[in-house]
Each structure stands twice: as C-alpha cells, then as structure tokens.
Scaffold this active site. Structure first.
Site, PDB file in Angstrom:
ATOM      1  N   ASN A  52      -3.994   2.371  10.529  1.00  0.00           N
ATOM      2  CA  ASN A  52      -4.688   2.842   9.325  1.00  0.00           C
ATOM      3  C   ASN A  52      -5.115   1.568   8.600  1.00  0.00           C
ATOM      4  OD1 ASN A  52      -5.588   3.941   6.937  1.00  0.00           O
ATOM      5  ND2 ASN A  52      -3.532   4.293   6.122  1.00  0.00           N
ATOM      6  N   PRO A  53      -6.252   1.009   9.014  1.00  0.00           N
ATOM      7  CA  PRO A  53      -6.651  -0.294   8.462  1.00  0.00           C
ATOM      8  C   PRO A  53      -7.379  -0.126   7.130  1.00  0.00           C
ATOM      9  CG  PRO A  53      -8.268   0.426  10.043  1.00  0.00           C
ATOM     10  CD  PRO A  53      -7.233   1.531   9.979  1.00  0.00           C
TER      11      PRO A  53
ATOM     12  N   PHE B 284       0.832  -1.214   0.000  1.00  0.00           N
ATOM     13  CA  PHE B 284       0.000   0.000   0.000  1.00  0.00           C
ATOM     14  C   PHE B 284       0.869   1.268   0.000  1.00  0.00           C
ATOM     15  CE2 PHE B 284      -2.485   3.270   2.242  1.00  0.00           C
ATOM     16  CZ  PHE B 284      -3.670   3.234   1.517  1.00  0.00           C
TER      17      PHE B 284
HETATM   18  C1  SAM Z   1      -4.683   0.944   4.320  1.00  0.00           C
HETATM   19  S1  SAM Z   1      -3.277  -0.081   4.397  1.00  0.00           S
HETATM   20  C2  SAM Z   1      -2.267   0.911   5.485  1.00  0.00           C
HETATM   21  C3  SAM Z   1      -0.806   0.592   5.443  1.00  0.00           C
HETATM   22  C4  SAM Z   1       0.060   1.576   6.248  1.00  0.00           C
HETATM   23  N1  SAM Z   1      -0.239   1.490   7.663  1.00  0.00           N
HETATM   24  C5  SAM Z   1      -0.151   2.979   5.743  1.00  0.00           C
HETATM   25  O1  SAM Z   1      -0.752   3.780   6.464  1.00  0.00           O
HETATM   26  O2  SAM Z   1       0.298   3.290   4.640  1.00  0.00           O
HETATM   27  C6  SAM Z   1      -3.850  -1.403   5.431  1.00  0.00           C
HETATM   28  C7  SAM Z   1      -2.804  -2.471   5.742  1.00  0.00           C
HETATM   29  O3  SAM Z   1      -3.442  -3.427   6.613  1.00  0.00           O
HETATM   30  C8  SAM Z   1      -3.050  -4.731   6.237  1.00  0.00           C
HETATM   31  N2  SAM Z   1      -4.107  -5.664   6.684  1.00  0.00           N
HETATM   32  C9  SAM Z   1      -5.307  -5.906   6.126  1.00  0.00           C
HETATM   33  N3  SAM Z   1      -5.987  -6.815   6.847  1.00  0.00           N
HETATM   34  C10 SAM Z   1      -5.190  -7.154   7.894  1.00  0.00           C
HETATM   35  C11 SAM Z   1      -5.332  -8.067   8.995  1.00  0.00           C
HETATM   36  N4  SAM Z   1      -6.434  -8.798   9.161  1.00  0.00           N
HETATM   37  N5  SAM Z   1      -4.292  -8.170   9.875  1.00  0.00           N
HETATM   38  C12 SAM Z   1      -3.173  -7.424   9.708  1.00  0.00           C
HETATM   39  N6  SAM Z   1      -2.981  -6.549   8.691  1.00  0.00           N
HETATM   40  C13 SAM Z   1      -3.985  -6.410   7.794  1.00  0.00           C
HETATM   41  C14 SAM Z   1      -2.887  -4.660   4.729  1.00  0.00           C
HETATM   42  O4  SAM Z   1      -2.060  -5.708   4.255  1.00  0.00           O
HETATM   43  C15 SAM Z   1      -2.298  -3.255   4.555  1.00  0.00           C
HETATM   44  O5  SAM Z   1      -0.902  -3.289   4.566  1.00  0.00           O
END
Ligand code: SAM
Length: 303
Positions: free
Chosen positions: A194-195, A92
């Site tokens: 930031n999910p 991302f």
């Molecule tokens: C919107 S991106 C944000 C990435 C980073 N924190 C940023 O702000 O640029 C959401 C991240 O959450 C991770 N993600 C999604 N579902 C997840 C889960 N169940 N457990 C852990 N990580 C998860 C994704 O792989 C992705 O890297």
C-alpha cells in the site's frame, strides 16, 4: 461527582462544536481509554462516577482531539484486521480499505500447498499492519517488510512482537527493494504494498487532519500519484518468483493506468482488481509470468 453518562454527553457536545466527525464515538473511545474499559462496559456502568483525576486525564485527550489530531494518534493505538497496533505520530494510520488487500493476500496464500513456506514482501510497511496481519493469519509464511522511515520500522517491529509474530516478520529499513537485496532475502511468492499514491493535485482536497498530522512522504507520490507504484512494478520482477503474485493498493481512478503498466512491463498476466466499500477499484492483483512466452500466449488469448 459527575457520572459516565453526563461526561459522555458533555464531551460529545464539545467535540461536535469543534467540528469533529462522529463526536459521540470519539468521546466514548477517549473515555474508554482513560477508564481502561470497553464501550460495552461504559453503557453498562453509565451511572458510575468519574474521579477528578480521570476527568483531568480525559480533558487532556479531549484538547488534543478538539485540535483535530487524529483519534489514533491521541490514543497512540488502533485496530486493524481485529489486531491491536501501536500508532505514534509520524507513522501512517492504517485504513479499513487496506484490510481488503490483506484479505486477498491471505485468500491467495491459503490456496497454495500448505507444506511450502510462503515468502511475502510488504513494501512500505508503515505500522506493519499488512505484514503482521498476514503473518498472524497464515502460519506457514515468512514476511519481509520494508520502509524508508526508520521510525516506521521500529514501530512495525514492536507491533510484530506484540502480536506474537516477531519471529516470522523481518523488518528492513531502506528504499523499496534495496534492503531486501542487501539482506539477501529469498525471492517472494507474494509482494503486497500500500504505497503512497496521492497526486499533488489531490493533496489539497485531503481532510485537514490528514494533511496536518500524517507523514507527507507516506501519502504523496508525484504529479499523478503514480511515482511509487510505477517504481514498485518495475522493480518487483527481479524480486518475485515466476508465478508469484503482486497485490497493490491504488487510488481512485488509478486502476487502468496501473494495469496497463503491469501489462506493458510484459511479465505480468492474469490481472484482477477488487472494489472497496465505496465501489472504488482499490486493489490490483497480477501474476508474474514464468517466461516471456507465457505473456505472449496470454496476450494472444486476450486479443
Ligand atoms: C500509505 S503508507 C502505508 C503504510 C502501511 N503499509 C499501511 O497500509 O498502513 C506508505 C508507506 O510507504 C513508506 N514509503 C514511502 N516511500 C517509500 C520508499 N521509497 N521505500 C520504502 N517505503 C516507502 C512510507 O514511509 C509509508 O510508511
């Protein structure tokens, strides 16, 4: 031989014709990468000739950008919170709004006693931008950062090392809070996340660049976009120290539901939020109450 100024004009026209937003800026950044120069140097040396070899490297980058591959993936890097990050495809791309969340986290940690080591969790770390920026700006913290994507974890580790905070950023691979428990991480003073928060309905309205190139699982979170946020809020209570704070990035129009859920989980108090540059409520902040009694007291005060 063509000069920098001519190449820039031609490249910007080409990208404009392909519908790329900010074509001049894109052309400049691509040429900077090829020449190993800053944007200021491009202006100062605009009469300098560009070699055939450099032109051919630029053409390759231009082709990728003209096909709407995001600039950060074409360059393989970006800046976040004034720090350099590697961003390969499949991870991302950090957004400017997330810098607001980082600012809030840093402000809060700086208000705590300096003698204490502050434990921060970054859930869904992606490139590691939140974890690394917080660790770089707050020497007395240790950050545990998790992601479900093994690729993201490898990239975040690399970014932590490049930015000199590899020893204070622990990368954990797995689903939300499960890897923290497996690793035996201490409870957190701060949880930041930031999910994914895009709803199924909003997916189609995202720019094509985002839908085609960025990992779907880093964006989409069920019918209303709240699936991941709700899971994080529900599980965070067993990972936060009493009095610890949670900082969540949310999508447009999600603030009320997220705050209601935090309150109904009955252990979060002192709710606050912060707007982004577009006046959208973007960051929700809440405190994990020390006990149920305090929640009750706060609720009475609010009524
Ligand atoms: C919107 S991106 C944000 C990435 C980073 N924190 C940023 O702000 O640029 C959401 C991240 O959450 C991770 N993600 C999604 N579902 C997840 C889960 N169940 N457990 C852990 N990580 C998860 C994704 O792989 C992705 O890297």
């Amino acid at each position: 031989m063509q000069r920098i100024i001519d190449i820039l004009a031609l490249s910007a026209d080409y990208l404009k014709a392909k519908g790329i937003p900010q074509p001049r800026r894109n052309a400049e950044l691509l040429l900077c990468d090829v020449l190993g120069k800053s944007r200021l140097e491009l202006y100062l040396e605009h009469d300098r000739p560009v070699t055939e070899e450099q032109l051919s490297a630029l053409r390759e980058l231009m082709r990728a950008r003209a096909a709407h591959k995001p600039l950060q993936y074409v360059l393989g890097k970006t800046e976040f919170f004034s720090l350099p990050f590697q961003i390969p495809e499949g991870v991302f791309i950090p957004r400017p709004e997330t810098e607001l969340l980082v600012e809030e986290v840093i402000r809060h940690i700086r208000s705590l006693p300096e003698s204490q080591e502050i434990i921060v969790y970054d859930v869904g770390t992606g490139s590691g931008c939140i974890a690394v920026s917080v660790a770089s700006n707050v020497p007395n913290c240790r950050v545990y950062a998790s992601d479900i994507s093994a690729k993201a974890i490898a990239v975040a580790k690399d970014n932590a090392e490049r930015n000199g905070v590899g020893e204070r950023v622990v990368l954990l691979h797995g689903d939300l809070f499960a890897p923290y428990i497996e690793h035996g991480a201490p409870k957190a003073d701060v949880i930041a996340s930031n999910p994914p928060y895009i709803s199924e309905e909003d997916w189609e309205s995202l720019p094509e660049e985002v839908r085609r190139f960025e990992p779907r699982e880093s964006l989409l979170a069920g019918r209303k976009g709240l699936e991941c946020l709700v899971r994080i809020i529900a599980s965070a209570t067993s990972s936060l120290k009493p009095g610890g704070k949670i900082f969540l990035e949310v999508g447009q129009g999600q603030r009320e539901e997220v705050m209601a859920f935090l309150q109904n989980a009955y252990k979060y108090i002192d709710m606050a939020s912060r707007k982004d540059y577009n006046n959208i409520e973007r960051v929700v902040i809440a405190t994990f109450a020390a006990s149920g009694e305090e929640c009750g007291a706060k609720e009475k005060r609010d009524r």
